[in-house]
Design a protein around this motif. Structure first.
Motif, PDB file in Angstrom:
ATOM      1  N   ARG A 222       0.830  -1.204   0.000  1.00 37.67           N
ATOM      2  CA  ARG A 222       0.000   0.000   0.000  1.00 37.67           C
ATOM      3  C   ARG A 222       0.869   1.260   0.000  1.00 37.67           C
ATOM      4  O   ARG A 222       0.597   2.226  -0.714  1.00 37.67           O
ATOM      5  CB  ARG A 222      -0.924   0.006   1.212  1.00 37.67           C
ATOM      6  N   ALA A 223       1.944   1.240   0.775  1.00 36.77           N
ATOM      7  CA  ALA A 223       2.830   2.409   0.819  1.00 36.77           C
ATOM      8  C   ALA A 223       3.404   2.696  -0.563  1.00 36.77           C
ATOM      9  O   ALA A 223       3.568   3.845  -0.967  1.00 36.77           O
ATOM     10  CB  ALA A 223       3.954   2.167   1.831  1.00 36.77           C
ATOM     11  N   ILE A 224       3.719   1.642  -1.284  1.00 37.23           N
ATOM     12  CA  ILE A 224       4.276   1.829  -2.628  1.00 37.23           C
ATOM     13  C   ILE A 224       3.201   2.362  -3.577  1.00 37.23           C
ATOM     14  O   ILE A 224       3.422   3.299  -4.344  1.00 37.23           O
ATOM     15  CB  ILE A 224       4.878   0.507  -3.145  1.00 37.23           C
ATOM     16  N   LEU A 225       2.024   1.749  -3.492  1.00 38.91           N
ATOM     17  CA  LEU A 225       0.923   2.191  -4.346  1.00 38.91           C
ATOM     18  C   LEU A 225       0.570   3.647  -4.063  1.00 38.91           C
ATOM     19  O   LEU A 225       0.283   4.427  -4.983  1.00 38.91           O
ATOM     20  CB  LEU A 225      -0.311   1.308  -4.121  1.00 38.91           C
TER      21      LEU A 225
ATOM     22  N   GLY B 175      -1.387 -11.040  -0.131  1.00 38.25           N
ATOM     23  CA  GLY B 175      -1.168  -9.776   0.584  1.00 38.25           C
ATOM     24  C   GLY B 175      -1.136  -8.590  -0.360  1.00 38.25           C
ATOM     25  O   GLY B 175      -1.701  -7.524  -0.071  1.00 38.25           O
ATOM     26  N   ALA B 176      -0.489  -8.769  -1.509  1.00 40.49           N
ATOM     27  CA  ALA B 176      -0.412  -7.681  -2.487  1.00 40.49           C
ATOM     28  C   ALA B 176      -1.752  -7.480  -3.193  1.00 40.49           C
ATOM     29  O   ALA B 176      -2.236  -6.348  -3.342  1.00 40.49           O
ATOM     30  CB  ALA B 176       0.687  -7.980  -3.499  1.00 40.49           C
ATOM     31  N   VAL B 177      -2.379  -8.575  -3.613  1.00 31.73           N
ATOM     32  CA  VAL B 177      -3.604  -8.465  -4.410  1.00 31.73           C
ATOM     33  C   VAL B 177      -4.720  -7.771  -3.629  1.00 31.73           C
ATOM     34  O   VAL B 177      -5.509  -7.000  -4.181  1.00 31.73           O
ATOM     35  CB  VAL B 177      -4.034  -9.848  -4.933  1.00 31.73           C
ATOM     36  N   ARG B 178      -4.774  -8.029  -2.329  1.00 30.38           N
ATOM     37  CA  ARG B 178      -5.797  -7.352  -1.518  1.00 30.38           C
ATOM     38  C   ARG B 178      -5.701  -5.827  -1.659  1.00 30.38           C
ATOM     39  O   ARG B 178      -6.724  -5.138  -1.720  1.00 30.38           O
ATOM     40  CB  ARG B 178      -5.621  -7.720  -0.047  1.00 30.38           C
ATOM     41  N   GLU B 179      -4.473  -5.311  -1.687  1.00 31.75           N
ATOM     42  CA  GLU B 179      -4.295  -3.856  -1.810  1.00 31.75           C
ATOM     43  C   GLU B 179      -4.519  -3.393  -3.243  1.00 31.75           C
ATOM     44  O   GLU B 179      -5.098  -2.333  -3.485  1.00 31.75           O
ATOM     45  CB  GLU B 179      -2.877  -3.452  -1.352  1.00 31.75           C
TER      46      GLU B 179
ATOM     47  N   LYS C   4      -7.228  -0.454  -4.847  1.00 31.19           N
ATOM     48  CA  LYS C   4      -6.890   0.722  -5.661  1.00 31.19           C
ATOM     49  C   LYS C   4      -7.348   0.571  -7.115  1.00 31.19           C
ATOM     50  O   LYS C   4      -7.704   1.550  -7.761  1.00 31.19           O
ATOM     51  CB  LYS C   4      -5.381   0.963  -5.607  1.00 31.19           C
ATOM     52  N   PHE C   5      -7.306  -0.674  -7.610  1.00 22.42           N
ATOM     53  CA  PHE C   5      -7.691  -0.928  -9.004  1.00 22.42           C
ATOM     54  C   PHE C   5      -8.781  -1.997  -9.039  1.00 22.42           C
ATOM     55  O   PHE C   5      -8.509  -3.165  -9.340  1.00 22.42           O
ATOM     56  CB  PHE C   5      -6.477  -1.403  -9.814  1.00 22.42           C
ATOM     57  N   PRO C   6     -10.030  -1.629  -8.743  1.00 26.55           N
ATOM     58  CA  PRO C   6     -11.096  -2.639  -8.629  1.00 26.55           C
ATOM     59  C   PRO C   6     -11.310  -3.418  -9.917  1.00 26.55           C
ATOM     60  O   PRO C   6     -11.824  -4.541  -9.878  1.00 26.55           O
ATOM     61  CB  PRO C   6     -12.328  -1.807  -8.273  1.00 26.55           C
ATOM     62  N   ALA C   7     -10.903  -2.873 -11.041  1.00 27.98           N
ATOM     63  CA  ALA C   7     -11.139  -3.556 -12.317  1.00 27.98           C
ATOM     64  C   ALA C   7      -9.985  -4.483 -12.709  1.00 27.98           C
ATOM     65  O   ALA C   7      -9.963  -5.012 -13.824  1.00 27.98           O
ATOM     66  CB  ALA C   7     -11.355  -2.507 -13.415  1.00 27.98           C
ATOM     67  N   VAL C   8      -9.046  -4.679 -11.798  1.00 25.04           N
ATOM     68  CA  VAL C   8      -7.821  -5.392 -12.159  1.00 25.04           C
ATOM     69  C   VAL C   8      -8.092  -6.832 -12.626  1.00 25.04           C
ATOM     70  O   VAL C   8      -8.996  -7.506 -12.110  1.00 25.04           O
ATOM     71  CB  VAL C   8      -6.841  -5.394 -10.961  1.00 25.04           C
ATOM     72  N   HIS C   9      -7.327  -7.271 -13.614  1.00 21.14           N
ATOM     73  CA  HIS C   9      -7.271  -8.678 -14.006  1.00 21.14           C
ATOM     74  C   HIS C   9      -5.949  -9.264 -13.528  1.00 21.14           C
ATOM     75  O   HIS C   9      -4.963  -8.536 -13.358  1.00 21.14           O
ATOM     76  CB  HIS C   9      -7.374  -8.815 -15.526  1.00 21.14           C
ATOM     77  N   ILE C  10      -5.937 -10.566 -13.355  1.00 19.45           N
ATOM     78  CA  ILE C  10      -4.718 -11.229 -12.882  1.00 19.45           C
ATOM     79  C   ILE C  10      -4.204 -12.173 -13.956  1.00 19.45           C
ATOM     80  O   ILE C  10      -4.938 -13.052 -14.429  1.00 19.45           O
ATOM     81  CB  ILE C  10      -4.988 -12.001 -11.573  1.00 19.45           C
TER      82      ILE C  10
ATOM     83  N   ALA D 264       3.559  -4.562 -22.710  1.00 24.59           N
ATOM     84  CA  ALA D 264       2.336  -4.319 -23.477  1.00 24.59           C
ATOM     85  C   ALA D 264       1.103  -4.081 -22.606  1.00 24.59           C
ATOM     86  O   ALA D 264       0.157  -3.424 -23.028  1.00 24.59           O
ATOM     87  CB  ALA D 264       2.076  -5.486 -24.433  1.00 24.59           C
ATOM     88  N   ALA D 265       1.112  -4.624 -21.395  1.00 27.59           N
ATOM     89  CA  ALA D 265      -0.076  -4.465 -20.552  1.00 27.59           C
ATOM     90  C   ALA D 265       0.099  -3.302 -19.583  1.00 27.59           C
ATOM     91  O   ALA D 265       1.198  -2.790 -19.395  1.00 27.59           O
ATOM     92  CB  ALA D 265      -0.330  -5.760 -19.773  1.00 27.59           C
ATOM     93  N   ASN D 266      -0.989  -2.918 -18.993  1.00 27.61           N
ATOM     94  CA  ASN D 266      -0.981  -1.862 -17.984  1.00 27.61           C
ATOM     95  C   ASN D 266      -0.729  -2.506 -16.622  1.00 27.61           C
ATOM     96  O   ASN D 266      -1.637  -2.673 -15.811  1.00 27.61           O
ATOM     97  CB  ASN D 266      -2.334  -1.138 -18.012  1.00 27.61           C
ATOM     98  N   VAL D 267       0.528  -2.854 -16.363  1.00 27.45           N
ATOM     99  CA  VAL D 267       0.863  -3.609 -15.151  1.00 27.45           C
ATOM    100  C   VAL D 267       0.906  -2.665 -13.953  1.00 27.45           C
ATOM    101  O   VAL D 267       1.729  -1.757 -13.895  1.00 27.45           O
ATOM    102  CB  VAL D 267       2.206  -4.341 -15.333  1.00 27.45           C
ATOM    103  N   VAL D 268       0.046  -2.935 -12.971  1.00 31.55           N
ATOM    104  CA  VAL D 268      -0.004  -2.088 -11.778  1.00 31.55           C
ATOM    105  C   VAL D 268       0.652  -2.745 -10.575  1.00 31.55           C
ATOM    106  O   VAL D 268       0.730  -2.157  -9.487  1.00 31.55           O
ATOM    107  CB  VAL D 268      -1.465  -1.716 -11.435  1.00 31.55           C
ATOM    108  N   GLY D 269       1.109  -3.953 -10.760  1.00 30.45           N
ATOM    109  CA  GLY D 269       1.809  -4.668  -9.698  1.00 30.45           C
ATOM    110  C   GLY D 269       2.194  -6.034 -10.222  1.00 30.45           C
ATOM    111  O   GLY D 269       1.590  -6.531 -11.187  1.00 30.45           O
ATOM    112  N   CYS D 270       3.205  -6.624  -9.624  1.00 24.19           N
ATOM    113  CA  CYS D 270       3.600  -7.969 -10.072  1.00 24.19           C
ATOM    114  C   CYS D 270       4.405  -8.649  -8.988  1.00 24.19           C
ATOM    115  O   CYS D 270       4.821  -8.021  -8.006  1.00 24.19           O
ATOM    116  CB  CYS D 270       4.379  -7.907 -11.372  1.00 24.19           C
TER     117      CYS D 270
END
Lengths: 285, 285, 285, 285, 285, 285
Positions: F93-96, F114-118, F122-128, F247-253
């Motif tokens: 969360r601090a990073i986001l 732990g990461a996906v929960r945050e 922030k990004f409710p529409a996120v795909h994994i 190519a993707a809009n990567v918001v975390g990995c």
């Protein structure tokens, strides 16, 4: 009440009576000439099988639906190949006498001879399908005829010309290649097409299938006594043994030469476990 | 001109003719029942000896001043103890016939029998000093009489009662302890005092000294087939074998049961090398 | 007929009914904070016990004469200490309910708590003898109270002041030493004399004996999660546990913290097996 | 805000300004002649220190109360001893210039020379206390004078006769023993009494203390390039270095020759960490 | 009479006089910057070659029919690249002076420079075929110019532009790629077609072939200092080197960078042995 | 003045403020059911990254040109998944909150939760996008719901149907395959074409990319808890993750499940490092 500690290969919890296939382990490697340790193969396969799922996405079936009995490892005397082969033969015969398929977990490749001697008595017309990096066709090795390096030669003495079909061989001394080229055995490069053709020719003939795991490439199967580069991929071997076990009239089989002490990462044991699972699934209709 | 690649134990570069002591290696472990690999012992000792100084601060002497010839390892057939023992016997006899002291590097402990058979022919009055964690006095093991677990029993058949002196034994089945307590062999706790007394009684009697390295504590010697806790310290064993080799009439000796694959840190091989150096120094007046 | 594959600790082939002592394994190490792998301890002890003789020259008795039942390993859920401890407790209770002595093979040290909870219910006056390098007396560790680092603190909450007797402790944070110095538990240096005095004071009081194998020196017992130099020798610990098991009224015991993946030479497992053999022998009159 | 990833030896989180002692690592082993890998020593000590408590029950003090700064490892060029020694010297000088005690973590033993060169400039009267299995007094080794096997000889060239005090030496070639017997350096057997006498004589003289960890017995310290049986126990060495660091006027020190790749169980690194902790505690009044 | 212990690569038992090719080993790795141990490569290749058959089913020829002399390993001084390269050069020159092909077994890749210096003197028109994962074209590395990371740059200084042909490179810093793109050397992706084209262009030009075994994929060749994923398959490399050795005018060659300590399963050494066998067979008409 | 010891992944020396991407390590593996050790993954990746070049010949770019901050490993409590996930969430969360991309280095696969929960907050529409050998879709495992074997099921509870895209899955129990076939998640065989199609459909949708490294074939990635034969090649996975990150809009990995203790040759860590480098390069425009 509490139960005694029963350890089996993954899910193989059938009673002996109900079982179609019976596992038996031969922890023996006295004749291994290069790097010993295949004696630890069968128990490693049993123990590490729990890292594997019982369900196969390839065959879309679950091992828990198959009736397999695991009779455990024999206590074989290191230093006496003669006695060890006799004991393996006795266990094999007991399984055959009950009409079940004996599935041997080695141990070094010589253990195959103990099983084949009994198989030949019951199925005189048997053919042998042999997956291996090494031809194992020597007349003797350093003066010893009961040796892993001679085991298919000893089998040939029992079944005769044209009854042994080798796949994946990429090592042998000159005499072994000549023995094969003289027509005593059939030595093919490893291809699924070649295997399919052989299976077609065999039809319903009884088949004994022996897998020396060093047929695999050392990258995926380092844990063996004599790794030989340029081997078969796991995918190829998995498809091959599944094909044999489902399409041929398999009356016995074995998987040999896992030497877990040369497998510090455990990937060889994992590969062996997965192959055994796929073979067991394919053996059960 | 360039020379061929000669590899010897540290500094042992005497000619055969000039040598007082001759090293010979027996890479054999077919009867090992628990963890194999002693076959790699002799070559590891030779190879790793170069981590050691040739000078001994204990004896204040340098191995380069001793005349030792290293005849290398034999090529022994795994799977046939009979043949392997014959080959060991032949090499031992050739050394004895030249009036030199044969120093055998095992291999498993059964190899001692190959040497002792020849020693007994030339020195019928020989006594055997035996350092070991295990009594090795079984009549047979899983039906096999030529086994590492029986080797001192086989030696006893050759030399008879009262001629085998065991030190450091801390493991054996009940029958072995009874065999010893019946007076056939002498089994003492390991003490330098007890050893000195025995050596005094032996005087000039010919002595064969066999060292199963697992007499050492597993902390300093993990690299062996059957580690047994509560063993002898390196210092004690070093003093003991130096005493035997300098004070007794040693007509042959061996060092067995290093299994380098169970020695990932290399300390067992280092210990074996140092013991061999100290024995060689003590054998040379 | 063929038998299923039963695997037990060396010779422990009694029926449950006849047994005096019952082995049970807890392959759990979820809270291990430094190096994991104690989950593999119990199966390694069982498997490698066959490198050991069943006869003890120290006690001059044979394990085959003792009635021990091996109930095998539980299937414990990694990631949930709560559930794991419950399952351990259930197995322990079942053994206690039959009037037998539960002998737990860990696993990390937290598993002791599962057993002690049941022991305290049946033997409210029980004292705990604790052999360990670490005090394990923390109130919590990184916010977790069910942790290997807190297990004796949790036990103290069950038994109260003056009932825990620690031997061999040589590591702990300041608060743990203060907890001990405040008199809640007794922390002694390891001596056989001190142990004998404690046993004398305890007389017939019920005793639970918990052995964290890292009390041994890392030279003889490298295979553990947190090796701590300057430990107890094997001989000392062997004598200590044999003394406890023969002289005290032992109502339960455990041996924990073998982590075989840090034991490439196998000497730690060999040491653990020998200790378990000596404890079992001493428990049987 | 988030912090960058700072990694230090256990608890050594002082600022440079406040620190009394400064750690610096020299990951260098280019001249190691037998088994390389000491380059990984310093980072292993730092990384594995977290398996240890910061509290010492021997000194009853906590490392978190001492002011130590960890300046990390230098990036040293393999293949150029000259340059590597210069870089070590620079870091050492920077620490000395701030009036702090430089504490070097090797690396092979040659790195000591880089530090001693600077120490001698600042403290011309310095004596060297040297704990080692090997004398390291050769004039050259295979034609190379900047070699781990010659490092104390190079130091002797800087400090002169009677200023080097060796403890624990049990290996060297004949010329090294003669060099010592000629009175250039003092070579004593390892005893705490002898060490105490030497310290008494030194009084307030500046002392550099260099510890080649192979002075320890290989049973407790297998992870080193050239293990030499019959070494010092951990308890003895721990007491010795704590004595030196608390009683002598230590102006610099080092701990060398941990080679973690020969330490698969991790006990050598654990021993090194504990020694460093005890030295640091003793250095801080 | 007994013979001294001569150890050679598999079957390479020709006399020096009769030999066409001469093996020589350079156990040196002082400049290795990441993981050392290539010093053990040549002896491992020699020792483990006995796990391999002397007969090649690919070339249908037997190594026992080729005249190869194995001159063993040199004793090279760690810590002095200058001296080590001189000694390598001397041995190489002696072989060249007798009109034979020098075949160097490394050691780290820097050893190639010792050979190439002599090769260039005798064959000024020589081209270099270079199989590697890394370009090795740095001007210097951490201030050192005699470094494994610079070895082809040093060779380029000797042979000039357009004379080095690299295959399989997949790692380098930006400056190395620019150096290649500037046309100084030819850096191609690994393909047998590209290699064949290059060989065709070279015709009878003298060729030195240097193989850094890390060109192989780490899956089949893990045992090297700097494994780099996405490498060449064993089959491809085997075909490539056999093509070079049979089709080009090879006046010298080497195989480098086996580091057996990172090869616990032994598959890397097995791969190296098989490549050397295939190269030797192809070198002999 | 001297600096404290800062250790980062290769070249990741940006300040936090300037960074586009932030590395954070989660050394946690409490729920690993088969072979533990993923707790050591993140530090091994950081430490061993220095065997790698910062320049990528695939992307022709240098990591030193990218702004990455390495915030190091968290200190997570073994034995409490709940707390560990909370701490991972806080760091994420601090990073986001600073508008940067959080890049998590595991640890076992549960840490992803732990990461996906945050991320989902922030990004409710996120795909994994999920690369793995195992489906990880179990409802619970041995009664535990916070388990590595259930982690994608827990993620599915957060994101819902059709939002998880799995590639490379080749193991799972029957219920997991049924869950996928019921349409809750998309499970495809691994192909670059399939991946490209998925990416095209996703367009600018925020994407979280989780890589369980056991998706790779065990031959190139043996160092993991549950190796599963027949995996993806390194080249395929390298191309896939570079495609996703560029190519993707990567918001975390994240990159998980390296277990270095099962990687004695180090090739798994080398592969992980190279993948992380390629992902970081592709994330930076």
């Amino acid at each position: 009440m509490l139960n005694p500690n029963i350890e089996t290969f993954l899910c193989c919890e059938s009673s002996f009576e109900d079982a179609l296939t019976v596992l038996y382990g031969a922890p023996f490697d006295s004749t291994t000439s290069y790097r010993p340790g295949a004696r630890f193969g069968s128990s490693a396969i049993r123990r590490e099988s729990y890292g594997l799922e019982s369900y196969s996405p390839y065959q879309r079936r679950d091992l828990s639906d198959c009736a397999v009995f695991d009779s455990g490892d024999m206590e074989l005397p290191m230093g006496s190949s003669q006695r060890a082969l006799e004991q393996i033969g006795e266990r094999c015969r007991a399984i055959l006498d009950s009409g079940k398929v004996p599935f041997l977990l080695g141990g070094e490749h010589l253990v195959t001879l103990g099983a084949v001697r009994e198989i030949v008595k019951k199925f005189p017309a048997v053919h042998i399908l042999h997956f291996d990096a090494h031809a194992d066709l020597r007349e003797e090795y350093l003066g010893v005829s009961l040796s892993h390096a001679c085991v298919l030669r000893r089998c040939w003495e029992l079944v005769g010309d044209g009854r042994i079909h080798q796949f994946g061989i990429r090592s042998g001394d000159r005499s072994e290649w000549e023995f094969s080229e003289a027509g005593h055995v059939s030595t093919q490069p490893f291809t699924l097409e070649g295997l399919a053709r052989t299976l077609e020719q065999l039809g319903d003939t009884p088949v004994y299938c022996t897998v020396d795991l060093d047929v695999l490439d050392p990258s995926i199967f380092p844990g063996t006594g004599t790794p030989e580069p340029e081997g078969v991929s796991f995918c190829e071997l998995r498809q091959a043994v599944a094909l044999v076990c489902s399409a041929a009239n398999v009356v016995g089989c074995d998987v040999c030469e896992l030497s877990p002490h040369y497998d510090p990462s455990g990937i060889s044991t994992a590969a062996a476990c997965k192959l055994v699972r796929e073979m067991l699934l394919a053996l059960h209709p």
